[in-house]
Motif scaffolding. Sequence first.
Motif, PDB file in Angstrom:
ATOM      1  N   UNK A 181      68.128 126.962 -16.973  1.00 13.65           N
ATOM      2  CA  UNK A 181      69.287 127.842 -17.134  1.00 13.65           C
ATOM      3  C   UNK A 181      70.320 127.474 -16.079  1.00 13.65           C
ATOM      4  N   UNK A 182      71.581 127.497 -16.496  1.00 12.92           N
ATOM      5  CA  UNK A 182      72.666 127.089 -15.611  1.00 12.92           C
ATOM      6  C   UNK A 182      73.040 128.230 -14.661  1.00 12.92           C
ATOM      7  N   UNK A 183      72.135 128.539 -13.748  1.00 11.20           N
ATOM      8  CA  UNK A 183      72.424 129.521 -12.711  1.00 11.20           C
ATOM      9  C   UNK A 183      73.039 128.809 -11.501  1.00 11.20           C
ATOM     10  N   UNK A 184      73.641 129.580 -10.627  1.00  9.93           N
ATOM     11  CA  UNK A 184      74.204 128.991  -9.408  1.00  9.93           C
ATOM     12  C   UNK A 184      73.126 128.301  -8.587  1.00  9.93           C
ATOM     13  N   UNK A 185      71.939 128.938  -8.524  1.00  3.01           N
ATOM     14  CA  UNK A 185      70.847 128.361  -7.751  1.00  3.01           C
ATOM     15  C   UNK A 185      70.406 127.025  -8.337  1.00  3.01           C
ATOM     16  N   UNK A 186      70.233 126.976  -9.667  1.00  4.34           N
ATOM     17  CA  UNK A 186      69.792 125.738 -10.309  1.00  4.34           C
ATOM     18  C   UNK A 186      70.807 124.627 -10.089  1.00  4.34           C
ATOM     19  N   UNK A 187      72.067 124.952 -10.245  1.00  9.57           N
ATOM     20  CA  UNK A 187      73.095 123.926 -10.093  1.00  9.57           C
ATOM     21  C   UNK A 187      73.203 123.437  -8.654  1.00  9.57           C
ATOM     22  N   UNK A 188      72.796 124.291  -7.721  1.00  6.46           N
ATOM     23  CA  UNK A 188      72.849 123.896  -6.314  1.00  6.46           C
ATOM     24  C   UNK A 188      71.722 122.935  -5.947  1.00  6.46           C
ATOM     25  N   UNK A 189      70.580 123.031  -6.638  1.00  4.60           N
ATOM     26  CA  UNK A 189      69.428 122.223  -6.254  1.00  4.60           C
ATOM     27  C   UNK A 189      69.108 121.113  -7.248  1.00  4.60           C
ATOM     28  N   UNK A 190      69.691 121.154  -8.453  1.00  2.76           N
ATOM     29  CA  UNK A 190      69.425 120.098  -9.435  1.00  2.76           C
ATOM     30  C   UNK A 190      70.427 118.959  -9.257  1.00  2.76           C
ATOM     31  N   UNK A 191      69.917 117.776  -8.964  1.00  5.00           N
ATOM     32  CA  UNK A 191      70.772 116.599  -8.849  1.00  5.00           C
ATOM     33  C   UNK A 191      71.282 116.210 -10.237  1.00  5.00           C
ATOM     34  N   UNK A 192      72.273 115.339 -10.275  1.00  9.38           N
ATOM     35  CA  UNK A 192      72.777 114.874 -11.566  1.00  9.38           C
ATOM     36  C   UNK A 192      71.685 114.150 -12.340  1.00  9.38           C
TER      37      UNK A 192
END
Length: 251
Positions: A181-192
């Motif tokens: 899920x595109x949460x702020x937390x996920x986007x902060x820790x998931x690399x491209x």
Amino acid sequence: MMERCAIVTGAARGIGLATAKQFLGMGWQVALVDRDREELDRAMAPLGDRAKALPYDISDPDQVAQIIADTLDAFGRIDALVNNAGVAEFGPIEDCDFAMWRRVMATNLDGTFLCSQAATPALRQTKGAIVNIGSISGLRASTLRVAYGTSKAAVIQLTKQQAAELGEYGIRANCVCPGPVRTKLAMAVHSQEIIDAYHDAIPLNRYGSEEEIANVIVFLCSDKASYVTGQVIAADGGFDSTGVGLPALRV
């Protein structure tokens, strides 16, 4: 007739907050539970007087009892319980010491059990609904998630136990298992690189949104799902359906 009331745990951000907002938009009253008092206060600012902040820790039985008491004192009833609060600690299986294991279990599994147990008498009065939030990690194994994945698999089984035993009281219990899920937390820790890999592995080729997961949760709490109980729904863009899903085998 009194307005319906939902308790949403882990409601200061992400899926929990999106779910609380959807309930409020439908005219429900909502008790938003989160142990992060500062973040909860920020989330509450625009929500209005049908929302109540409960800054409690669901892993503590005494605080769980207070959640139920405060909700009933404020709103007089409980029609739905959304057990969304969770913690995620990832790492190699050999590095997962017992302290880490217990931190994850205390919130993800124990907290879900405690909140459900405490809310059951009120839910019997309303013939209400429980929605537990599992995870795709509880349906299919993944590296670095031994405690998290096991806790979510246990939540899935807990849901089935609840459905089997509480159905005679008119209480329904279902489990929603989000994929990425595109949460702020996920986007902060998931690399491209991680994002691209998920996109390749998911049939819909994208992450889900917080609102899309909330749509499923709110549906399961509604009268439209009145004959649905004991079900595990993966809101994951088809990720669980793909098995191995090697990108090289995609057309």
